[in-house]
Write a protein that holds these residues in place. Structure first.
Motif, PDB file in Angstrom:
ATOM      1  N   LEU A 181     -59.252 116.698 -44.162  1.00 20.43           N
ATOM      2  CA  LEU A 181     -59.507 116.099 -42.857  1.00 20.43           C
ATOM      3  C   LEU A 181     -60.739 116.800 -42.301  1.00 20.43           C
ATOM      4  O   LEU A 181     -60.780 118.028 -42.245  1.00 20.43           O
ATOM      5  CB  LEU A 181     -58.318 116.310 -41.915  1.00 20.43           C
ATOM      6  N   VAL A 205     -70.220 114.888 -41.102  1.00 20.58           N
ATOM      7  CA  VAL A 205     -69.044 114.379 -41.836  1.00 20.58           C
ATOM      8  C   VAL A 205     -69.516 113.587 -43.049  1.00 20.58           C
ATOM      9  O   VAL A 205     -68.983 113.734 -44.148  1.00 20.58           O
ATOM     10  CB  VAL A 205     -68.135 113.532 -40.917  1.00 20.58           C
ATOM     11  N   GLU A 209     -58.107 108.424 -35.926  1.00 22.03           N
ATOM     12  CA  GLU A 209     -58.231 108.585 -34.472  1.00 22.03           C
ATOM     13  C   GLU A 209     -57.021 109.360 -33.988  1.00 22.03           C
ATOM     14  O   GLU A 209     -55.910 109.145 -34.467  1.00 22.03           O
ATOM     15  CB  GLU A 209     -58.299 107.232 -33.788  1.00 22.03           C
ATOM     16  N   THR A 230     -68.861 112.438 -32.344  1.00 20.61           N
ATOM     17  CA  THR A 230     -67.836 113.138 -33.115  1.00 20.61           C
ATOM     18  C   THR A 230     -66.901 112.111 -33.750  1.00 20.61           C
ATOM     19  O   THR A 230     -66.391 111.226 -33.067  1.00 20.61           O
ATOM     20  CB  THR A 230     -67.033 114.097 -32.216  1.00 20.61           C
ATOM     21  N   VAL A 271     -56.922 118.281 -34.896  1.00 25.18           N
ATOM     22  CA  VAL A 271     -58.174 118.919 -35.287  1.00 25.18           C
ATOM     23  C   VAL A 271     -58.106 120.391 -34.906  1.00 25.18           C
ATOM     24  O   VAL A 271     -57.653 120.749 -33.836  1.00 25.18           O
ATOM     25  CB  VAL A 271     -59.388 118.236 -34.626  1.00 25.18           C
ATOM     26  N   THR A 331     -63.754 111.628 -37.036  1.00 26.55           N
ATOM     27  CA  THR A 331     -62.791 112.309 -37.909  1.00 26.55           C
ATOM     28  C   THR A 331     -62.491 111.389 -39.080  1.00 26.55           C
ATOM     29  O   THR A 331     -62.229 110.200 -38.883  1.00 26.55           O
ATOM     30  CB  THR A 331     -61.495 112.643 -37.142  1.00 26.55           C
ATOM     31  N   ARG A 332     -62.549 111.959 -40.276  1.00 26.17           N
ATOM     32  CA  ARG A 332     -62.275 111.197 -41.498  1.00 26.17           C
ATOM     33  C   ARG A 332     -61.282 111.949 -42.366  1.00 26.17           C
ATOM     34  O   ARG A 332     -61.328 113.176 -42.470  1.00 26.17           O
ATOM     35  CB  ARG A 332     -63.553 110.957 -42.303  1.00 26.17           C
ATOM     36  N   ARG A 333     -60.388 111.210 -42.999  1.00 26.29           N
ATOM     37  CA  ARG A 333     -59.453 111.759 -43.993  1.00 26.29           C
ATOM     38  C   ARG A 333     -60.012 111.391 -45.347  1.00 26.29           C
ATOM     39  O   ARG A 333     -60.419 110.254 -45.572  1.00 26.29           O
ATOM     40  CB  ARG A 333     -58.079 111.134 -43.773  1.00 26.29           C
ATOM     41  N   SER A 341     -63.726 116.756 -39.118  1.00 27.79           N
ATOM     42  CA  SER A 341     -64.100 116.248 -37.806  1.00 27.79           C
ATOM     43  C   SER A 341     -65.370 116.944 -37.340  1.00 27.79           C
ATOM     44  O   SER A 341     -65.512 118.157 -37.482  1.00 27.79           O
ATOM     45  CB  SER A 341     -62.965 116.510 -36.815  1.00 27.79           C
ATOM     46  N   LEU A 386     -68.188 121.714 -39.365  1.00 22.43           N
ATOM     47  CA  LEU A 386     -67.065 120.798 -39.215  1.00 22.43           C
ATOM     48  C   LEU A 386     -65.767 121.542 -38.946  1.00 22.43           C
ATOM     49  O   LEU A 386     -65.628 122.716 -39.263  1.00 22.43           O
ATOM     50  CB  LEU A 386     -66.911 119.948 -40.484  1.00 22.43           C
ATOM     51  N   ARG A 387     -64.815 120.828 -38.378  1.00 20.37           N
ATOM     52  CA  ARG A 387     -63.472 121.337 -38.159  1.00 20.37           C
ATOM     53  C   ARG A 387     -62.521 120.530 -39.027  1.00 20.37           C
ATOM     54  O   ARG A 387     -62.781 119.368 -39.316  1.00 20.37           O
ATOM     55  CB  ARG A 387     -63.092 121.196 -36.686  1.00 20.37           C
ATOM     56  N   GLY A 388     -61.405 121.163 -39.431  1.00 20.97           N
ATOM     57  CA  GLY A 388     -60.411 120.438 -40.211  1.00 20.97           C
ATOM     58  C   GLY A 388     -59.761 121.305 -41.269  1.00 20.97           C
ATOM     59  O   GLY A 388     -59.638 122.516 -41.100  1.00 20.97           O
TER      60      GLY A 388
END
Length: 98
Positions: free
Chosen positions: A51, A59, A84, A7, A88, A9-11, A53, A36-38
């Motif tokens: 965003l 992703v 990081e 897992t 989320v 997470t990217r912006r 995740s 995905l979540r965000g």
């Protein structure tokens, strides 16, 4: 290449003609389909901020989609930042413009 289930997470910061062309709605739809979540939102400067995740391969698929966008969009650039400890959500939502 073997898919990874790590897992991440990217912006994303997307610039170009990405507002008023269904970009946010379609990104939320794409992210949901990828599990995905965000969130995604417009910015007052005309860019789109997101965003995402989930599994690294999902992703990356959203990042690839972001570089193409919708049929009416013109994507000039996508800046991807590793995140990081980011907030989320459960699911993927459209947020208000900031």
């Amino acid at each position: 290449m073997t898919p990874t289930h790590e897992t991440i997470t990217r912006r994303l910061r997307i610039t170009g003609r990405v507002q008023g062309v269904g970009y946010r709605w379609n990104m939320a739809r794409q992210a949901t389909a990828l599990g995905l979540r965000g969130w995604v939102r417009n910015r007052v400067d005309g860019s789109v901020d997101a965003l995402a995740s989930g599994p690294a391969d999902a992703v990356q698929a959203l990042v690839d989609w972001a570089r193409r966008g919708t049929e009416l969009a013109r994507v000039d650039g996508v800046v991807v930042t590793e995140m990081e400890g980011a907030e989320v959500l459960d699911g993927f939502e459209q947020r208000e413009t900031v």
